[in-house]
Design a protein around this motif. Structure first.
Motif, PDB file in Angstrom:
ATOM      1  N   SER A   1       0.872  -1.175   0.000  1.00  0.00           N
ATOM      2  CA  SER A   1       0.000   0.000   0.000  1.00  0.00           C
ATOM      3  C   SER A   1       0.902   1.215   0.000  1.00  0.00           C
ATOM      4  O   SER A   1       1.894   1.255   0.734  1.00  0.00           O
ATOM      5  N   ILE A   2       0.554   2.188  -0.822  1.00  0.00           N
ATOM      6  CA  ILE A   2       1.398   3.375  -0.964  1.00  0.00           C
ATOM      7  C   ILE A   2       0.502   4.579  -1.241  1.00  0.00           C
ATOM      8  O   ILE A   2      -0.583   4.437  -1.809  1.00  0.00           O
ATOM      9  N   GLU A   3       0.937   5.742  -0.833  1.00  0.00           N
ATOM     10  CA  GLU A   3       0.165   6.963  -1.064  1.00  0.00           C
ATOM     11  C   GLU A   3      -0.062   7.159  -2.563  1.00  0.00           C
ATOM     12  O   GLU A   3       0.853   6.981  -3.366  1.00  0.00           O
ATOM     13  N   SER A   4      -1.265   7.529  -2.937  1.00  0.00           N
ATOM     14  CA  SER A   4      -1.631   7.677  -4.347  1.00  0.00           C
ATOM     15  C   SER A   4      -0.742   8.670  -5.084  1.00  0.00           C
ATOM     16  O   SER A   4      -0.296   8.399  -6.200  1.00  0.00           O
ATOM     17  N   ASP A   5      -0.491   9.833  -4.468  1.00  0.00           N
ATOM     18  CA  ASP A   5       0.332  10.857  -5.125  1.00  0.00           C
ATOM     19  C   ASP A   5       1.756  10.367  -5.346  1.00  0.00           C
ATOM     20  O   ASP A   5       2.341  10.577  -6.403  1.00  0.00           O
ATOM     21  N   LEU A   6       2.318   9.704  -4.336  1.00  0.00           N
ATOM     22  CA  LEU A   6       3.668   9.167  -4.445  1.00  0.00           C
ATOM     23  C   LEU A   6       3.750   8.134  -5.561  1.00  0.00           C
ATOM     24  O   LEU A   6       4.678   8.144  -6.372  1.00  0.00           O
ATOM     25  N   LYS A   7       2.760   7.261  -5.632  1.00  0.00           N
ATOM     26  CA  LYS A   7       2.711   6.226  -6.677  1.00  0.00           C
ATOM     27  C   LYS A   7       2.678   6.860  -8.064  1.00  0.00           C
ATOM     28  O   LYS A   7       3.428   6.472  -8.961  1.00  0.00           O
ATOM     29  N   LYS A   8       1.831   7.856  -8.225  1.00  0.00           N
ATOM     30  CA  LYS A   8       1.688   8.509  -9.527  1.00  0.00           C
ATOM     31  C   LYS A   8       2.995   9.173  -9.963  1.00  0.00           C
ATOM     32  O   LYS A   8       3.450   9.001 -11.099  1.00  0.00           O
ATOM     33  N   ILE A   9       3.626   9.914  -9.056  1.00  0.00           N
ATOM     34  CA  ILE A   9       4.885  10.604  -9.379  1.00  0.00           C
ATOM     35  C   ILE A   9       5.969   9.596  -9.727  1.00  0.00           C
ATOM     36  O   ILE A   9       6.679   9.736 -10.732  1.00  0.00           O
ATOM     37  N   ALA A  10       6.107   8.560  -8.900  1.00  0.00           N
ATOM     38  CA  ALA A  10       7.155   7.558  -9.124  1.00  0.00           C
ATOM     39  C   ALA A  10       6.936   6.831 -10.453  1.00  0.00           C
ATOM     40  O   ALA A  10       7.883   6.623 -11.222  1.00  0.00           O
ATOM     41  N   GLU A  11       5.703   6.444 -10.755  1.00  0.00           N
ATOM     42  CA  GLU A  11       5.434   5.722 -11.998  1.00  0.00           C
ATOM     43  C   GLU A  11       5.703   6.582 -13.228  1.00  0.00           C
ATOM     44  O   GLU A  11       6.129   6.072 -14.265  1.00  0.00           O
ATOM     45  N   GLU A  12       5.492   7.890 -13.125  1.00  0.00           N
ATOM     46  CA  GLU A  12       5.832   8.792 -14.233  1.00  0.00           C
ATOM     47  C   GLU A  12       7.349   8.794 -14.460  1.00  0.00           C
ATOM     48  O   GLU A  12       7.813   8.789 -15.603  1.00  0.00           O
ATOM     49  N   ILE A  13       8.101   8.781 -13.383  1.00  0.00           N
ATOM     50  CA  ILE A  13       9.564   8.745 -13.501  1.00  0.00           C
ATOM     51  C   ILE A  13      10.018   7.405 -14.062  1.00  0.00           C
ATOM     52  O   ILE A  13      10.882   7.351 -14.946  1.00  0.00           O
ATOM     53  N   PHE A  14       9.417   6.302 -13.579  1.00  0.00           N
ATOM     54  CA  PHE A  14       9.761   4.980 -14.118  1.00  0.00           C
ATOM     55  C   PHE A  14       9.529   4.952 -15.630  1.00  0.00           C
ATOM     56  O   PHE A  14      10.343   4.431 -16.385  1.00  0.00           O
ATOM     57  N   GLU A  15       8.416   5.526 -16.047  1.00  0.00           N
ATOM     58  CA  GLU A  15       8.085   5.549 -17.477  1.00  0.00           C
ATOM     59  C   GLU A  15       9.135   6.321 -18.270  1.00  0.00           C
ATOM     60  O   GLU A  15       9.516   5.925 -19.367  1.00  0.00           O
ATOM     61  N   GLN A  16       9.635   7.415 -17.713  1.00  0.00           N
ATOM     62  CA  GLN A  16      10.681   8.187 -18.384  1.00  0.00           C
ATOM     63  C   GLN A  16      11.945   7.349 -18.590  1.00  0.00           C
ATOM     64  O   GLN A  16      12.680   7.553 -19.542  1.00  0.00           O
ATOM     65  N   PHE A  17      12.191   6.403 -17.664  1.00  0.00           N
ATOM     66  CA  PHE A  17      13.351   5.520 -17.781  1.00  0.00           C
ATOM     67  C   PHE A  17      13.030   4.254 -18.574  1.00  0.00           C
ATOM     68  O   PHE A  17      13.882   3.375 -18.719  1.00  0.00           O
ATOM     69  N   GLY A  18      11.789   4.149 -19.050  1.00  0.00           N
ATOM     70  CA  GLY A  18      11.403   2.985 -19.850  1.00  0.00           C
ATOM     71  C   GLY A  18      11.227   1.721 -19.037  1.00  0.00           C
ATOM     72  O   GLY A  18      11.458   0.621 -19.532  1.00  0.00           O
ATOM     73  N   MET A  19      10.836   1.867 -17.772  1.00  0.00           N
ATOM     74  CA  MET A  19      10.664   0.687 -16.935  1.00  0.00           C
ATOM     75  C   MET A  19       9.282   0.674 -16.292  1.00  0.00           C
ATOM     76  O   MET A  19       8.662   1.717 -16.093  1.00  0.00           O
ATOM     77  N   THR A  20       8.818  -0.523 -16.003  1.00  0.00           N
ATOM     78  CA  THR A  20       7.544  -0.678 -15.321  1.00  0.00           C
ATOM     79  C   THR A  20       7.772  -0.552 -13.814  1.00  0.00           C
ATOM     80  O   THR A  20       8.909  -0.613 -13.341  1.00  0.00           O
ATOM     81  N   LYS A  21       6.675  -0.425 -13.067  1.00  0.00           N
ATOM     82  CA  LYS A  21       6.826  -0.359 -11.607  1.00  0.00           C
ATOM     83  C   LYS A  21       7.383  -1.681 -11.081  1.00  0.00           C
ATOM     84  O   LYS A  21       8.173  -1.696 -10.145  1.00  0.00           O
ATOM     85  N   ASN A  22       7.015  -2.804 -11.681  1.00  0.00           N
ATOM     86  CA  ASN A  22       7.571  -4.095 -11.261  1.00  0.00           C
ATOM     87  C   ASN A  22       9.080  -4.130 -11.469  1.00  0.00           C
ATOM     88  O   ASN A  22       9.825  -4.611 -10.614  1.00  0.00           O
ATOM     89  N   GLU A  23       9.538  -3.647 -12.607  1.00  0.00           N
ATOM     90  CA  GLU A  23      10.981  -3.624 -12.887  1.00  0.00           C
ATOM     91  C   GLU A  23      11.710  -2.704 -11.906  1.00  0.00           C
ATOM     92  O   GLU A  23      12.802  -3.018 -11.443  1.00  0.00           O
ATOM     93  N   ALA A  24      11.091  -1.564 -11.567  1.00  0.00           N
ATOM     94  CA  ALA A  24      11.708  -0.627 -10.626  1.00  0.00           C
ATOM     95  C   ALA A  24      11.810  -1.243  -9.230  1.00  0.00           C
ATOM     96  O   ALA A  24      12.845  -1.130  -8.561  1.00  0.00           O
ATOM     97  N   ILE A  25      10.758  -1.914  -8.794  1.00  0.00           N
ATOM     98  CA  ILE A  25      10.776  -2.550  -7.473  1.00  0.00           C
ATOM     99  C   ILE A  25      11.784  -3.689  -7.456  1.00  0.00           C
ATOM    100  O   ILE A  25      12.535  -3.853  -6.492  1.00  0.00           O
ATOM    101  N   GLU A  26      11.851  -4.463  -8.539  1.00  0.00           N
ATOM    102  CA  GLU A  26      12.831  -5.549  -8.618  1.00  0.00           C
ATOM    103  C   GLU A  26      14.257  -4.983  -8.590  1.00  0.00           C
ATOM    104  O   GLU A  26      15.149  -5.544  -7.950  1.00  0.00           O
ATOM    105  N   LEU A  27      14.468  -3.856  -9.251  1.00  0.00           N
ATOM    106  CA  LEU A  27      15.778  -3.211  -9.231  1.00  0.00           C
ATOM    107  C   LEU A  27      16.162  -2.826  -7.799  1.00  0.00           C
ATOM    108  O   LEU A  27      17.292  -3.039  -7.370  1.00  0.00           O
ATOM    109  N   PHE A  28      15.210  -2.287  -7.063  1.00  0.00           N
ATOM    110  CA  PHE A  28      15.439  -1.934  -5.665  1.00  0.00           C
ATOM    111  C   PHE A  28      15.840  -3.178  -4.864  1.00  0.00           C
ATOM    112  O   PHE A  28      16.834  -3.183  -4.138  1.00  0.00           O
ATOM    113  N   TYR A  29      15.078  -4.262  -5.008  1.00  0.00           N
ATOM    114  CA  TYR A  29      15.376  -5.512  -4.305  1.00  0.00           C
ATOM    115  C   TYR A  29      16.762  -6.040  -4.675  1.00  0.00           C
ATOM    116  O   TYR A  29      17.505  -6.509  -3.814  1.00  0.00           O
TER     117      TYR A  29
END
Length: 126
Positions: A37-65
């Motif tokens: 669960s994550i704040e809606s605004d934070l999710k939206k901002i982060a996903e826009e940045i992920f998109e700029q890098f050409g990655m999905t939210k799953n790929e970004a979270i996996e990168l973090f892990y």
């Protein structure tokens, strides 16, 4: 350079044969799902940045892990820590003043938490 299609249907690039084989191997590994669960605004901002890098939210979270697993650290610097947090971190590093518990129920009792937990019967070490 070769193109490949990732799990989410997006195109990616691999630079040489070994790189391509590693990418394919990673795609075929067994995966597990997580739910957060994550704040809606934070999710939206982060996903826009992920998109700029050409990655999905799953790929970004996996990168973090992967970075955490590789370095055994959280991959960013925590700023603005209060004195209590700094002192606690220093004690953890030096292993001073640490209290250990045999199980989660003992920890909860020490903290004065009386409500039942699904972990009360379990051992903290697994």
């Amino acid at each position: 350079m070769n193109k490949f299609i990732n799990r989410s249907g997006g195109a990616g690039l691999c630079y040489d044969r070994l790189n391509c084989l590693n990418l394919i191997n990673n795609l075929m590994k067994e995966k597990e799902s997580i739910t957060i669960s994550i704040e809606s605004d934070l999710k939206k901002i982060a996903e826009e940045i992920f998109e700029q890098f050409g990655m999905t939210k799953n790929e970004a979270i996996e990168l973090f892990y992967r970075q955490v697993a590789l370095t055994k650290k959280i991959p960013f610097v925590q700023r603005n820590m209060n004195q209590e947090t700094i002192q606690t971190m220093q004690e953890l590093k030096s292993k001073e003043n640490l209290t250990t518990y045999e199980n989660f129920a003992d920890l909860r009792q020490d903290l004065g938490v009386l409500s039942k937990s699904p972990f009360d019967k379990g051992d903290l070490g697994g």
